[in-house]
Design an enzyme around this catalytic site. Structure first.
Site, PDB file in Angstrom:
ATOM      1  N   TYR A 172       0.897  -1.234   0.141  1.00 10.42           N
ATOM      2  CA  TYR A 172      -0.003  -0.035   0.053  1.00 10.42           C
ATOM      3  C   TYR A 172       0.749   1.306   0.011  1.00 10.42           C
ATOM      4  CZ  TYR A 172      -2.918   3.622   2.199  1.00 10.42           C
ATOM      5  OH  TYR A 172      -3.363   4.713   2.375  1.00 10.42           O
ATOM      6  N   LEU A 173       2.003   1.469   0.877  1.00 10.10           N
ATOM      7  CA  LEU A 173       2.801   2.524   1.022  1.00 10.10           C
ATOM      8  C   LEU A 173       3.640   2.704  -0.352  1.00 10.10           C
ATOM      9  CD1 LEU A 173       3.855   2.122   4.654  1.00 10.10           C
ATOM     10  CD2 LEU A 173       2.028   3.937   3.796  1.00 10.10           C
TER      11      LEU A 173
END
Length: 214
Positions: free
Chosen positions: A126-127
């Site tokens: 996600y990051l």
């Protein structure tokens, strides 16, 4: 101002819509499912059904507007693959649509921690996806603002925040994130900035002005 919000049924977007309408903006909300449309209509938003994962060119759905907001996300419970297909690829599709439709203003919801991804495999994905989307937007030539909130909560919000370029940690109510997004949309001078965002002791107006002035 005419604004298209991608991820128009998301938690932050649904908090933002009534405030945008109250400020006399016209809003289109891009949503995945027809059954979400009535929720948008009830608050005065024009719903546009378009699955950004499935559609390669979303320019028709985005329409002829003055600004776009990327508020979409794969959401909790989704795997790493959807972090890439929504959080990165969806944001890039919106960049391409903005260019195709001659829309210069683009505001992105990103996340704190993209410079040093931590956590389990899915959260790291996600990051990383957010980091690549941010980079694509910075290099797009568009008038961007990238807002990177800390851990999101459902508190009512105080209207007071901390804005910085490299905050260590923190949390913020979704409603205050929505308020910040509106403020940067309504502040042309906020273009060209990215910043971390948490709760704090400074009013949103003052925090944005401090960012611009410093």
């Amino acid at each position: 101002m005419k604004i298209t919000v991608v991820g128009g049924h998301g938690s932050i977007a649904m908090l933002m819509h009534p405030m945008l309408i109250e400020n006399d903006h016209q809003v289109r909300g891009i949503i995945r499912k027809e059954e979400q449309a009535d929720d948008l209509r009830e608050v005065g938003v024009e719903p546009v059904v378009c699955d950004i994962e499935e559609v390669d060119d979303i320019s028709e759905a985005v329409g002829n507007v003055d600004a776009v907001v990327f508020a979409a996300g794969a959401g909790p419970g989704s795997g790493a693959a959807r972090k890439w297909s929504v959080d990165r690829d969806g944001a890039i599709k919106l960049i391409e649509a903005a260019k195709a439709n001659s829309i210069n203003r683009y505001v992105m919801i990103s996340a704190m921690g993209t410079n040093n991804p931590r956590g389990n495999e899915v959260f790291k994905a996600y990051l990383k996806a957010k980091a690549e989307a941010d980079e694509a937007l910075r290099n797009s030539g568009l008038d961007y603002t990238i807002v990177k909130p800390g851990r999101l909560t459902d508190e009512s919000g105080t209207g007071k925040v901390t804005i910085g370029r490299d905050l260590s940690s923190g949390e913020i109510p979704r409603k205050d994130v929505a308020r910040v997004l509106i403020k940067v949309l309504e502040t042309p001078e906020a273009a060209g900035y990215q910043f971390d965002l948490t709760s704090g002791d400074t009013t949103i107006n003052e925090a944005i002005q401090n960012l611009i002035n410093n």
